[in-house]
Scaffold this active site. Structure first.
Site, PDB file in Angstrom:
ATOM      1  N   PHE A 138       6.557   2.142  -4.435  1.00 44.93           N
ATOM      2  CA  PHE A 138       7.966   2.371  -4.097  1.00 44.93           C
ATOM      3  C   PHE A 138       8.465   3.780  -4.411  1.00 44.93           C
ATOM      4  O   PHE A 138       9.481   4.205  -3.868  1.00 44.93           O
ATOM      5  CB  PHE A 138       8.885   1.335  -4.767  1.00 44.93           C
ATOM      6  CG  PHE A 138       8.682  -0.059  -4.262  1.00 44.93           C
ATOM      7  CD1 PHE A 138       9.247  -0.475  -3.063  1.00 44.93           C
ATOM      8  CD2 PHE A 138       7.906  -0.964  -4.984  1.00 44.93           C
ATOM      9  CE1 PHE A 138       9.039  -1.761  -2.586  1.00 44.93           C
ATOM     10  CE2 PHE A 138       7.699  -2.252  -4.523  1.00 44.93           C
ATOM     11  CZ  PHE A 138       8.271  -2.656  -3.317  1.00 44.93           C
ATOM     12  N   TYR A 174       2.937   4.737   0.787  1.00 47.36           N
ATOM     13  CA  TYR A 174       3.633   5.239   1.974  1.00 47.36           C
ATOM     14  C   TYR A 174       2.647   6.027   2.837  1.00 47.36           C
ATOM     15  O   TYR A 174       1.888   6.865   2.317  1.00 47.36           O
ATOM     16  CB  TYR A 174       4.788   6.157   1.566  1.00 47.36           C
ATOM     17  CG  TYR A 174       5.908   5.469   0.828  1.00 47.36           C
ATOM     18  CD1 TYR A 174       6.728   4.542   1.469  1.00 47.36           C
ATOM     19  CD2 TYR A 174       6.162   5.756  -0.511  1.00 47.36           C
ATOM     20  CE1 TYR A 174       7.772   3.908   0.787  1.00 47.36           C
ATOM     21  CE2 TYR A 174       7.203   5.133  -1.197  1.00 47.36           C
ATOM     22  CZ  TYR A 174       8.002   4.211  -0.538  1.00 47.36           C
ATOM     23  OH  TYR A 174       9.025   3.598  -1.214  1.00 47.36           O
ATOM     24  N   ASP A 232       0.851  -1.189   0.000  1.00 45.10           N
ATOM     25  CA  ASP A 232       0.000   0.000   0.000  1.00 45.10           C
ATOM     26  C   ASP A 232       0.885   1.236   0.000  1.00 45.10           C
ATOM     27  O   ASP A 232       2.101   1.138   0.189  1.00 45.10           O
ATOM     28  CB  ASP A 232      -1.007  -0.008   1.167  1.00 45.10           C
ATOM     29  CG  ASP A 232      -0.347  -0.019   2.537  1.00 45.10           C
ATOM     30  OD1 ASP A 232       0.882  -0.246   2.621  1.00 45.10           O
ATOM     31  OD2 ASP A 232      -1.057   0.187   3.536  1.00 45.10           O
ATOM     32  N   HIS A 254      11.503  -9.057   0.344  1.00 49.77           N
ATOM     33  CA  HIS A 254      11.158  -7.642   0.161  1.00 49.77           C
ATOM     34  C   HIS A 254      12.409  -6.792   0.356  1.00 49.77           C
ATOM     35  O   HIS A 254      13.250  -7.104   1.205  1.00 49.77           O
ATOM     36  CB  HIS A 254      10.073  -7.247   1.162  1.00 49.77           C
ATOM     37  CG  HIS A 254       9.389  -5.972   0.814  1.00 49.77           C
ATOM     38  ND1 HIS A 254       9.906  -4.736   1.153  1.00 49.77           N
ATOM     39  CD2 HIS A 254       8.230  -5.731   0.159  1.00 49.77           C
ATOM     40  CE1 HIS A 254       9.089  -3.790   0.710  1.00 49.77           C
ATOM     41  NE2 HIS A 254       8.068  -4.357   0.107  1.00 49.77           N
TER      42      HIS A 254
END
Length: 251
Positions: free
Chosen positions: A85, A74, A72, A199
């Site tokens: 990102f 930031y 989701d 991740h």
């Protein structure tokens, strides 16, 4: 008065890909839930509603080459752009606000020979065909994962599944367990290239049997190199991952 959230915010080509989904209860539930949240306090929602579908606006259906799945947006102030990102270019690389995930992505790119990211703005990826898609497209300021129960999952699940079936030979970068949980949606697609690793955020970047970075930053998962090699093999232009002078590995 125009609704603060509507399917009309989605570009025409992506609306066509969704097909009859907008008549489904899943979409109608999201529409109602999100509109209520926006009506209650729009200033607490990130990104701003006009940027919910930025990833789709910058990357038309027929331009998609690579899909990178995030979770989701930031939830910190002044970071969310509507692209997984990506953050605004004015956030200094050496600042505390610069996310560890982007720091490690930049390390991987440098290890693979592309150079380091000059900043965290990934618009140039999207404009080259990299779909930077979060599986929830909104969040409450200061509360990670706070909008995952509004109904976004049904929408992004449908998008991922349909895209994989309609567009052959895409590259999917699945970083971490959340992104990898979408693998069943991709497997029915034709000739999809799936790249999996841990991740890139925090120390977890090193801690799986498929690390994004090797301990000590000695090597990377090589996803960016592998993606470009796949594109070349399927007669597509590789991605220029870093907007800076660099040696072109694929010339």
């Amino acid at each position: 008065m125009k609704a603060l959230f509507s399917k009309d915010d989605i570009p025409n080509d992506w609306r066509e890909l969704f097909g009859g989904f907008f008549e489904a209860m899943e979409w109608q539930s999201l529409e109602k839930n999100l509109q209520n949240v926006l009506n209650e306090n729009i200033s607490l929602v990130r990104p701003e509603p006009q940027h919910f579908f930025k990833a789709l606006k910058l990357c038309p259906v027929q331009s998609v080459k690579i899909v990178i799945l995030g979770q989701d947006p930031y939830h910190s102030p002044a970071l969310a752009q509507g692209l997984a990102f990506s953050i605004p270019p004015n956030i200094a690389v050496n600042s505390r606000e610069f996310p560890s995930s982007l720091r490690n992505i930049s390390k991987a790119l440098a290890i693979e020979g592309f150079g380091s990211l000059p900043n965290g703005d990934l618009h140039h990826w999207a404009e080259q065909g990299v779909l930077l898609l979060n599986t929830a497209l909104s969040v409450k300021l200061g509360e990670a994962g706070s909008h995952t129960n509004l109904g976004w999952k049904g929408v992004t699940d449908h998008l991922i599944s349909t895209l994989a079936k309609q567009r052959p030979h895409l590259v999917w970068m699945l970083w971490g367990r959340h992104a990898q949980s979408n693998l069943p949606l991709i497997e029915d697609g034709l000739g999809q290239c799936v790249l999996q690793s841990s991740h890139p955020s925090g120390l977890g970047v090193y801690k799986t049997n498929k690390p994004f970075l090797e301990s000590g930053d000695k090597a990377s998962c090589a996803h960016f190199t592998k993606a470009n090699q796949w594109l070349i093999e399927h007669q597509s232009t590789p991605i220029q991952w870093v907007n800076a002078p660099q040696s072109d590995l694929f010339s």
